[in-house]
Design a protein around this motif. Sequence first.
Motif, PDB file in Angstrom:
ATOM      1  N   GLY A  10     -60.279   3.101  23.112  1.00  0.00           N
ATOM      2  CA  GLY A  10     -60.578   3.021  21.670  1.00  0.00           C
ATOM      3  C   GLY A  10     -59.442   2.351  20.906  1.00  0.00           C
ATOM      4  N   ARG A  11     -59.819   1.533  19.938  1.00  0.00           N
ATOM      5  CA  ARG A  11     -58.801   0.819  19.184  1.00  0.00           C
ATOM      6  C   ARG A  11     -58.421   1.644  17.961  1.00  0.00           C
ATOM      7  NH1 ARG A  11     -57.186  -4.934  18.312  1.00  0.00           N
ATOM      8  NH2 ARG A  11     -57.729  -5.337  20.446  1.00  0.00           N
ATOM      9  N   MET A  12     -57.172   1.890  17.846  1.00  0.00           N
ATOM     10  CA  MET A  12     -56.679   2.736  16.749  1.00  0.00           C
ATOM     11  C   MET A  12     -56.413   1.879  15.520  1.00  0.00           C
ATOM     12  SD  MET A  12     -55.667   5.662  15.717  1.00  0.00           S
ATOM     13  CE  MET A  12     -54.712   6.229  14.346  1.00  0.00           C
ATOM     14  N   ARG A  13     -56.932   2.312  14.401  1.00  0.00           N
ATOM     15  CA  ARG A  13     -56.640   1.618  13.147  1.00  0.00           C
ATOM     16  C   ARG A  13     -55.601   2.409  12.381  1.00  0.00           C
ATOM     17  NH1 ARG A  13     -60.239  -2.603  11.425  1.00  0.00           N
ATOM     18  NH2 ARG A  13     -61.859  -2.424  13.010  1.00  0.00           N
ATOM     19  N   VAL A  14     -54.499   1.804  12.113  1.00  0.00           N
ATOM     20  CA  VAL A  14     -53.463   2.473  11.330  1.00  0.00           C
ATOM     21  C   VAL A  14     -53.434   1.829   9.960  1.00  0.00           C
ATOM     22  CG1 VAL A  14     -51.053   3.085  11.191  1.00  0.00           C
ATOM     23  CG2 VAL A  14     -52.141   2.809  13.415  1.00  0.00           C
ATOM     24  N   LYS A  15     -53.695   2.636   8.975  1.00  0.00           N
ATOM     25  CA  LYS A  15     -53.661   2.092   7.619  1.00  0.00           C
ATOM     26  C   LYS A  15     -52.256   2.283   7.060  1.00  0.00           C
ATOM     27  CE  LYS A  15     -58.452   2.716   6.376  1.00  0.00           C
ATOM     28  NZ  LYS A  15     -59.382   3.546   5.647  1.00  0.00           N
ATOM     29  N   VAL A  16     -51.683   1.213   6.622  1.00  0.00           N
ATOM     30  CA  VAL A  16     -50.333   1.325   6.042  1.00  0.00           C
ATOM     31  C   VAL A  16     -50.328   0.618   4.697  1.00  0.00           C
ATOM     32  CG1 VAL A  16     -49.060   1.522   8.167  1.00  0.00           C
ATOM     33  CG2 VAL A  16     -49.640  -0.728   7.315  1.00  0.00           C
ATOM     34  N   LEU A  17     -49.445   1.047   3.870  1.00  0.00           N
ATOM     35  CA  LEU A  17     -49.236   0.335   2.619  1.00  0.00           C
ATOM     36  C   LEU A  17     -48.423  -0.904   2.939  1.00  0.00           C
ATOM     37  CD1 LEU A  17     -48.221   3.151   0.182  1.00  0.00           C
ATOM     38  CD2 LEU A  17     -50.350   1.900   0.245  1.00  0.00           C
ATOM     39  N   SER A  18     -48.854  -2.039   2.467  1.00  0.00           N
ATOM     40  CA  SER A  18     -48.029  -3.222   2.702  1.00  0.00           C
ATOM     41  C   SER A  18     -47.793  -3.924   1.376  1.00  0.00           C
ATOM     42  CB  SER A  18     -48.712  -4.141   3.692  1.00  0.00           C
ATOM     43  OG  SER A  18     -49.377  -5.162   3.032  1.00  0.00           O
ATOM     44  N   ARG A  19     -46.540  -4.223   1.111  1.00  0.00           N
ATOM     45  CA  ARG A  19     -46.194  -4.917  -0.131  1.00  0.00           C
ATOM     46  C   ARG A  19     -45.379  -6.143   0.203  1.00  0.00           C
ATOM     47  NH1 ARG A  19     -44.814   0.408  -2.190  1.00  0.00           N
ATOM     48  NH2 ARG A  19     -46.558   1.136  -3.444  1.00  0.00           N
ATOM     49  N   ASN A  20     -45.462  -7.085  -0.666  1.00  0.00           N
ATOM     50  CA  ASN A  20     -44.661  -8.288  -0.487  1.00  0.00           C
ATOM     51  C   ASN A  20     -43.238  -7.992  -0.933  1.00  0.00           C
ATOM     52  OD1 ASN A  20     -43.627 -10.776  -0.304  1.00  0.00           O
ATOM     53  ND2 ASN A  20     -44.994 -11.726  -1.806  1.00  0.00           N
ATOM     54  N   PRO A  21     -42.278  -8.150  -0.040  1.00  0.00           N
ATOM     55  CA  PRO A  21     -40.886  -7.839  -0.422  1.00  0.00           C
ATOM     56  C   PRO A  21     -40.407  -8.652  -1.625  1.00  0.00           C
ATOM     57  CG  PRO A  21     -41.061  -8.265   1.910  1.00  0.00           C
ATOM     58  CD  PRO A  21     -42.398  -8.566   1.336  1.00  0.00           C
ATOM     59  N   ASP A  22     -41.030  -9.826  -1.846  1.00  0.00           N
ATOM     60  CA  ASP A  22     -40.609 -10.630  -2.996  1.00  0.00           C
ATOM     61  C   ASP A  22     -40.806  -9.881  -4.311  1.00  0.00           C
ATOM     62  OD1 ASP A  22     -39.936 -12.568  -1.326  1.00  0.00           O
ATOM     63  OD2 ASP A  22     -41.693 -13.844  -1.671  1.00  0.00           O
ATOM     64  N   ASP A  23     -41.705  -8.915  -4.283  1.00  0.00           N
ATOM     65  CA  ASP A  23     -42.004  -8.210  -5.521  1.00  0.00           C
ATOM     66  C   ASP A  23     -40.949  -7.180  -5.892  1.00  0.00           C
ATOM     67  OD1 ASP A  23     -44.259  -9.667  -5.702  1.00  0.00           O
ATOM     68  OD2 ASP A  23     -45.553  -8.174  -4.766  1.00  0.00           O
ATOM     69  N   TYR A  24     -40.228  -6.715  -4.898  1.00  0.00           N
ATOM     70  CA  TYR A  24     -39.287  -5.646  -5.248  1.00  0.00           C
ATOM     71  C   TYR A  24     -37.869  -5.885  -4.736  1.00  0.00           C
ATOM     72  CZ  TYR A  24     -40.726  -4.169  -0.574  1.00  0.00           C
ATOM     73  OH  TYR A  24     -41.004  -4.140   0.751  1.00  0.00           O
ATOM     74  N   VAL A  25     -37.658  -6.927  -3.937  1.00  0.00           N
ATOM     75  CA  VAL A  25     -36.316  -7.165  -3.414  1.00  0.00           C
ATOM     76  C   VAL A  25     -35.557  -8.082  -4.363  1.00  0.00           C
ATOM     77  CG1 VAL A  25     -35.017  -8.161  -1.516  1.00  0.00           C
ATOM     78  CG2 VAL A  25     -37.032  -6.818  -1.050  1.00  0.00           C
ATOM     79  N   ARG A  26     -34.361  -7.703  -4.652  1.00  0.00           N
ATOM     80  CA  ARG A  26     -33.551  -8.545  -5.533  1.00  0.00           C
ATOM     81  C   ARG A  26     -32.940  -9.685  -4.740  1.00  0.00           C
ATOM     82  NH1 ARG A  26     -29.437  -4.477  -8.195  1.00  0.00           N
ATOM     83  NH2 ARG A  26     -29.312  -3.710  -6.081  1.00  0.00           N
ATOM     84  N   GLU A  27     -32.698 -10.763  -5.419  1.00  0.00           N
ATOM     85  CA  GLU A  27     -32.064 -11.898  -4.728  1.00  0.00           C
ATOM     86  C   GLU A  27     -30.597 -11.610  -4.468  1.00  0.00           C
ATOM     87  OE1 GLU A  27     -32.822 -15.621  -6.620  1.00  0.00           O
ATOM     88  OE2 GLU A  27     -34.968 -15.408  -6.286  1.00  0.00           O
ATOM     89  N   THR A  28     -29.942 -11.098  -5.456  1.00  0.00           N
ATOM     90  CA  THR A  28     -28.564 -10.663  -5.253  1.00  0.00           C
ATOM     91  C   THR A  28     -28.459  -9.253  -5.789  1.00  0.00           C
ATOM     92  OG1 THR A  28     -27.688 -11.282  -7.387  1.00  0.00           O
ATOM     93  CG2 THR A  28     -27.802 -13.016  -5.750  1.00  0.00           C
ATOM     94  N   LYS A  29     -27.382  -8.615  -5.426  1.00  0.00           N
ATOM     95  CA  LYS A  29     -27.255  -7.245  -5.888  1.00  0.00           C
ATOM     96  C   LYS A  29     -26.878  -7.190  -7.356  1.00  0.00           C
ATOM     97  CE  LYS A  29     -22.454  -6.717  -4.582  1.00  0.00           C
ATOM     98  NZ  LYS A  29     -21.462  -5.911  -3.900  1.00  0.00           N
ATOM     99  N   LEU A  30     -26.531  -8.336  -7.916  1.00  0.00           N
ATOM    100  CA  LEU A  30     -26.197  -8.355  -9.332  1.00  0.00           C
ATOM    101  C   LEU A  30     -27.436  -8.438 -10.206  1.00  0.00           C
ATOM    102  CD1 LEU A  30     -23.164 -10.757  -9.137  1.00  0.00           C
ATOM    103  CD2 LEU A  30     -23.138  -8.298  -9.309  1.00  0.00           C
TER     104      LEU A  30
END
Lengths: 456, 702
Positions: A10-30
């Motif tokens: 049987g094939r297991m379906r794992v549902k995960v939340l996936s977000r685009n890192p561009d939406d929440y990752v800063r370019e620099t820490k500043l």
Amino acid sequence: MCGGGGQPAGRMRVKVLSRNPDDYVRETKLDLQRVPRNYDPVLHPFEVPREYTRALNATKLERVFAKPFLSSLDGHRDGVNCMAKHPKSLSTVLSGACDGEVKIWNLTKRQCIRTLQAHEGFVRGICARFCGTSFFTVGDDKTVKQWKMESPEYGEEEEPIHTILGKTVYTGIDHHWKEAVFATCGHQVDIWDEQRTSPMCSLTWGFDSISSVKFNPIETYLLGSCASDRNIVLYDMRQSTPLKKVILKMRTNTLCWNPMEAFIFTAANEDYNLYSFDMRFLASPVMVHMDHVSAVLDVDYSPTGKEFVSASFDKSIRIFPVDKGHSREIYHTKRMQHVITVKWTSDNKYILCGSDEMNIRLWKANASEKLGVLTPREKAAMNYNQKLKEKFQYHPQIKRIARHRHLPKSIFCQVKEQRIMKEARRRKEQNRRKHSKPGSVPFVSEKKKHIVAVVK
Amino acid sequence: TEASVQVSEFNVSCKGAGEKLVLSELLQPIKAKSALSSVKKELNRVKQKKAVELPLSKEEAERVVREAAYVRTSKDVGKWQQVVLQNRRAEQLVFPMKQELVAVAPLEQVVSAWKARTPLEQEIFGLLHKTQQPITDPLLTPQEKASLQAMSLEEARRRRAELQKARVLQSYYEAKARREKKIKSKKYHRVLKKSKKRKALKEFELLRKSDPEAALAKLEELEQLRMEERMSLKHQNKGKWARSRAIMAKYDLEARKAMQEQLAKNKELMQKVRVELPEEEPGDVPAEDLVSESVPAVPVDASGANPWMLGKPSSPAKEPEVQEDLGDVTEPAVAESKEEMSEEEMSEEEALLQDFEQKRHVRRQQAASPELQGAELVARSDVGSCVPQEVVSELPEDVSVDPICTEEQVSVGIEQPSQAQEELLLLEQPSRVQTMEDIEALASEERADEQETPVATGTEKRVHQQEQGRAEDRQAKKPKAKKTIISLQAVLAGKSQEIQCPSLPVAVEEEEGGFDQRGVITEAFAGDDVVADFRREKRKAEQAGKPQPVNLVLPGWGEWGGTGLRPSKKKMKRFLLKPPPAPPRKDQHLPHVIMSEQRNIHAAAHQVSELPFPFEKHQQFERSIRTPVGPTWNTQRAFQKLTAPRVVTRAGHIIQPISAENVPSLSRGGRALLRRRPWGRGLGRGGRIAAGPPGGGGLGRG
């Protein structure tokens, strides 16, 4: 879930939340943390009341932070009669006093950097050469003097470069904006070449002492002057002829050309008002600026051409928007006496005024402005507040707070008096109109009321 | 007015200005002279001719000139009209319009223009000149110049290249050392140490050949090392590790072996180095070299007792030997690991297949022995709730997962009781119960499992008891009779509680908790019926809002009046005026809202009472207010655009008056003066405007 019984197929379906890192990752820490926002209007209700509250707060804060007075430059030993801006240096300003002394000030240090005894009697006028290397003064001793801007070298005498001895008293001077030509006024308007000791041409129209002459900063061949026989005369330097004359009800003390609009100039009048004229249509002023309660002695435009500042005998200076009939700001201090001269600095930030009691005062052009470097967030907040104030300016509470100013008692009383007088005049005219033949008492607009005649 | 040198022309009077002058009259005194007769004649002739028109008076002439000049100048100035209007209307003006480039005057110029005048300055200059400090162009002292000349360009380049290379090499070396230092593998370090040792030996050999004395010294050094080793307690059975091994040695072959290794090593290290030993070695060394080439880390010549040899589990040369040693099948773990080693040569798919085979085999073995039943249960439940096995089967290329998996499986077989318990604990992690259906499905599954293995072995019982124990922590005690089934469910429920994502709604707990809450609330507020109150209030408001009939009946008018007498019905009908019905209420379809249409004086204080000047309709004004400009309602970009200031100035920059050069329409090639917004105010947000509620800031009514 896959079925029991241990079937691994049987094939297991794992549902995960996936977000685009561009939406929440800063370019620099500043960078600031990025906060995703939902702009759905349903989620942010009451936008008008909320913005209104913000506007109200901004207006209140503006009044709280309105501290326009920066400093006073003292050192003159007599009333300051005239001032001039340095055309190339923002921190330099020149002033001439009633005892013939000229001082050069450094505004950043707020110090006098040079003092010279230029004339005997008043220094009537002062102007800097367009390149900023020298300046001219005229005085009651019937002389025109040219001075170096730099202080004399070691062991050198403090002497003018040139001195021109005239036949009559000169009451004002202004330098051409681009050429080595300057104009003086007294009994006539004289236009001088810097190299010669006699005027290139003298422009006269009638015989009365002319109190001020100003070159147009844009169309530099144009000159405007105002004389004590209540008129304002325009001249053309190319054709060496006067152009037109407008006679007002009372004397005009000085005028100033708008640095962004070639044909607009504003005249400071003895009848407490300022008149903005379009030089092509002199029959009526474009705008009458009323608020002063005594004669207006000087006027200077902001370099952006959006506002001007006026100095008055009523011991205050006022800032008027060009297109408004009333002032947006009044500056006064307890110690400031009749303000004789006023200047708006070339970076549009400060105002300088010289008054009778020997001081030059430095003001902020925008009373509640924060000086110094602003962070981008501060700047954004400032812009937003400005916009909000603009947007809600007609709301009664905001209007009331924004307009509220503390006035010295004398001005306050005079304003009230003026209002009463004006009302009385209006009522009288109304009554006269009521009791005379219809049409015999015409309605005259406020703009037309103050013009006596236009002479071709 | 001040005294004037010139006199106004208006004050000068000239009498007889109107009279005409006749030329002949002027000539009367010279009548007698005949010599002038010709002149007279001519004059008479002139008189007969028609007179030229009088020239304009000076004032008139000046006036004409002035008018012409004024017209011309007005026209000249009028060219600015468009620019001025444009600037007045502009959304944003940026000053200064012309960016001036700051020209830095070269130092030489500044310096040459300046001369020392004061005594102090002259003194300083004198000093500077003495040291030959340069003032003008090259700005180099003679020493600097000399040093520059001393080295030729090529030489400098070469030297630079050398330096560069050295630096690069050094950095490589450093990087390598750093990398090696970071390696945590013990095996690697062991190999490294050994290779170093071998190298040292080799060197020693060479040294012995070339320089026996130095070799002797080296030998002494080695002896010294040995002595130190003897003195130290290293490699004796005193360390923590060694002691633990000693305990384990009874049960574990591996541990025993390790201990032996250590003892052997100790012995070897303690052995005195004999001087004649080197004589034997020459024969050995080449062999060692040969081996070390093929099998890098294992010296073959060493005996089985050699500890260096024994600490080499991964080398393929050793593998079969070990396998022989541990030939028995009772230790499946070792066999498993062995298998893994050999698998590396096989293709990955094959390896996987074999692996599964192996596992199945192991499981079958376990099933055979009754002791291993607990483990099987674990394995099954594993399968039931997404075991890593399936993941593996899905991703056959992922080899790294595989050995761990198998090891886990196998280790279950070895340490049954404790491991089984652990497995149960671990099991809670991957499976996630999200909905009611899931929970039910799980429960039924478990029940099925129970039915399949009705014979609960001792281990299983133990497992259940443990589960129960945990269940007791979270939940109230359940009746004993249902114990086995309910406890399993409890475990599952507890598990879901632990792992739940907070964002996912779970019905079970909320229902349980919410029920009580609601009960409490209803109990607390049993007295007041808010809804009914509200309805009553609304009805009252509706009644109050209805227009009232006007009673104009005058009792006693046209009929008898007095106490006990009522006006007639006819009269009542006639004089009771019924007003027209009120327009429908706005809230008639909104049962939960009362909308009052009365003017609120508190709000009115904040509302605009008359239309401000530039607006022509109140809708315009309301729209301007309704559009929000803040960052709460607009994206960052829109916010910036909406709040862009009208006038932008730069601090410390002089703003020059506008000139024809920086107006493109007046002079070609000028800089663009204005920055216009791409879209007008409010236009870009039409949708919002339509959707927005009428604001409190709008025009007040009435």
